[in-house]
Enzyme design. Structure first.
Site, PDB file in Angstrom:
ATOM      1  N   SER A  65       0.829  -1.210   0.000  1.00 27.48           N
ATOM      2  CA  SER A  65       0.000   0.000   0.000  1.00 27.48           C
ATOM      3  C   SER A  65       0.865   1.262   0.000  1.00 27.48           C
ATOM      4  O   SER A  65       2.003   1.257   0.464  1.00 27.48           O
ATOM      5  CB  SER A  65      -0.905   0.029   1.233  1.00 27.48           C
ATOM      6  OG  SER A  65      -1.761  -1.083   1.260  1.00 27.48           O
TER       7      SER A  65
HETATM    8  N1  SAH Z   1      -1.251  -4.803   3.953  1.00 24.72           N
HETATM    9  C1  SAH Z   1      -0.466  -5.026   2.739  1.00 24.72           C
HETATM   10  C2  SAH Z   1      -1.162  -4.548   1.472  1.00 24.72           C
HETATM   11  C3  SAH Z   1      -2.147  -5.488   1.086  1.00 24.72           C
HETATM   12  S1  SAH Z   1      -2.764  -5.497  -0.557  1.00 24.72           S
HETATM   13  C4  SAH Z   1       0.886  -4.403   2.823  1.00 24.72           C
HETATM   14  O1  SAH Z   1       1.180  -3.722   3.798  1.00 24.72           O
HETATM   15  O2  SAH Z   1       1.672  -4.641   1.909  1.00 24.72           O
HETATM   16  C5  SAH Z   1      -4.177  -6.536  -0.164  1.00 24.72           C
HETATM   17  C6  SAH Z   1      -3.862  -7.977   0.203  1.00 24.72           C
HETATM   18  O3  SAH Z   1      -5.074  -8.584   0.628  1.00 24.72           O
HETATM   19  C7  SAH Z   1      -3.352  -8.818  -0.981  1.00 24.72           C
HETATM   20  O4  SAH Z   1      -2.142  -9.436  -0.630  1.00 24.72           O
HETATM   21  C8  SAH Z   1      -4.472  -9.827  -1.191  1.00 24.72           C
HETATM   22  O5  SAH Z   1      -4.002 -11.092  -1.646  1.00 24.72           O
HETATM   23  C9  SAH Z   1      -5.069  -9.920   0.191  1.00 24.72           C
HETATM   24  N2  SAH Z   1      -6.454 -10.418   0.276  1.00 24.72           N
HETATM   25  C10 SAH Z   1      -7.495 -10.201  -0.563  1.00 24.72           C
HETATM   26  N3  SAH Z   1      -8.610 -10.824  -0.125  1.00 24.72           N
HETATM   27  C11 SAH Z   1      -8.273 -11.445   1.042  1.00 24.72           C
HETATM   28  C12 SAH Z   1      -8.977 -12.266   1.976  1.00 24.72           C
HETATM   29  N4  SAH Z   1     -10.263 -12.597   1.802  1.00 24.72           N
HETATM   30  N5  SAH Z   1      -8.304 -12.742   3.058  1.00 24.72           N
HETATM   31  C13 SAH Z   1      -6.990 -12.443   3.252  1.00 24.72           C
HETATM   32  N6  SAH Z   1      -6.269 -11.676   2.392  1.00 24.72           N
HETATM   33  C14 SAH Z   1      -6.894 -11.186   1.304  1.00 24.72           C
END
Ligand code: SAH
Length: 219
Positions: A65
Site C-alpha cells: 500500500s
Molecule cells: N497490507 C499489505 C497490502 C495489502 S494489498 C501491505 O502492507 O503490503 C491486499 C492484500 O489482501 C493482498 O495481498 C491480497 O491477496 C489480500 N487479500 C485479498 N482478499 C483477502 C482475503 N479474503 N483474506 C486475506 N487476504 C486477502
C-alpha cells in the site's frame, strides 16, 4: 535482509515530512514510519521507489500500500501498546510491521499461498510480535479472538460479520468499503463497536485498494 543505511533513514525522514504535509498528525504513526525500513519490502533494484508516497507491485498482482494509506489507516485505528490487532491482507507485511512497531501484537491473514509463503519467513526476521496465517480473512481467527482492533487492507464488498463478532466492545475496525455508486473506489470507514453490539460509523473519504476476495487462492 538488505541493509538499512543513513541514506535510507534520511529518505524515510523526507517521507515522514510528506505524510505530515498531507495531514498525518499522530506522532506514534510517524515515528513507526520513520523506523520501519520500507525498502526491504521491495526488490533491491527498486530502492529509489521505496520512499516515494506511492503503492508498488509486489508480485501476484498485489501491491504494497501507499505510505499515506498505511499511515492513514494506522492513525484511524488508534492503536496503543499491547493491543491485539487483526489485519486482513498481509501482502508485503509492511503494514503489519508498522503496527507492530507501534507496540501491537499483530495477527495477519493472507489468502494467496505464494505471498504467505514468501512473507511469513521474511517477517520472522524482524524483532516484532507478528503471527501470519494463510486463509480467508472474511472468517477472521476465532481461536485468537477477541481483538482490540481489526484492519482490512483490501477493498471489501461488505462488512464481514465474523470480524464484527471477533471485535471487543469499544473496539475499532478500519475498512475500505466498496462505494455502491462508483465501482472503482472505496470509502474508508471507521467502525466502533458499541455495548449493544451495533457499530458506530465514521467516514474518511475515498480510497483505492485491490479487492478482498472470498476463499483462499492457490497462486
Ligand atoms: N497490507 C499489505 C497490502 C495489502 S494489498 C501491505 O502492507 O503490503 C491486499 C492484500 O489482501 C493482498 O495481498 C491480497 O491477496 C489480500 N487479500 C485479498 N482478499 C483477502 C482475503 N479474503 N483474506 C486475506 N487476504 C486477502
Amino acid at each position: 535482509m538488505q541493509e538499512d543505511s543513513y541514506r535510507h533513514k534520511g529518505m524515510r525522514q523526507q517521507l515522514v515530512q510528506v505524510l505530515k504535509d498531507k495531514g498525518i498528525t499522530d506522532n506514534r504513526v510517524l515515528d513507526a514510519i520513520a523506523t520501519v525500513p520500507r525498502h526491504v519490502f521491495l526488490d533491491s533494484s527498486f530502492v529509489e521507489f521505496a520512499y516515494q508516497d506511492k503503492a508498488f507491485p509486489i508480485g501476484s498482482g498485489q501491491t504494497i500500500s501507499q505510505p499515506f494509506t498505511v499511515a492513514m489507516q494506522s492513525q484511524l485505528l488508534q492503536v496503543t501498546k499491547g493491543m491485539k490487532v487483526l489485519e486482513i491482507g498481509t501482502g508485503s507485511g509492511y503494514q503489519a510491521c508498522v503496527l507492530a512497531e507501534m507496540g501491537a501484537k499483530v495477527f495477519t491473514i493472507e489468502r494467496q499461498r505464494n505471498l504467505y509463503l514468501k512473507t511469513k519467513p521474511f517477517l520472522a526476521e524482524f524483532p516484532y510480535n507478528i503471527k501470519t496465517f494463510l486463509g480467508d480473512g472474511n472468517r477472521g481467527l476465532p481461536t485468537f479472538a477477541p481483538f482490540d482492533r481489526v484492519l482490512i487492507t483490501a477493498a471489501a464488498p461488505e462488512i464481514p460479520q465474523a470480524l464484527v463478532d471477533q471485535l471487543k466492545t469499544g473496539g475499532i475496525m478500519v475498512i475500505p468499503l466498496n462505494d455502491e455508486s462508483d465501482a472503482t473506489k472505496q470509502i474508508m470507514l471507521r467502525l466502533t463497536k458499541q455495548a449493544d453490539g451495533t457499530m458506530l460509523r465514521e467516514e474518511f473519504g475515498d480510497c483505492r485498494f485491490v479487492p478482498m476476495l472470498k476463499g483462499t487462492g492457490r497462486d
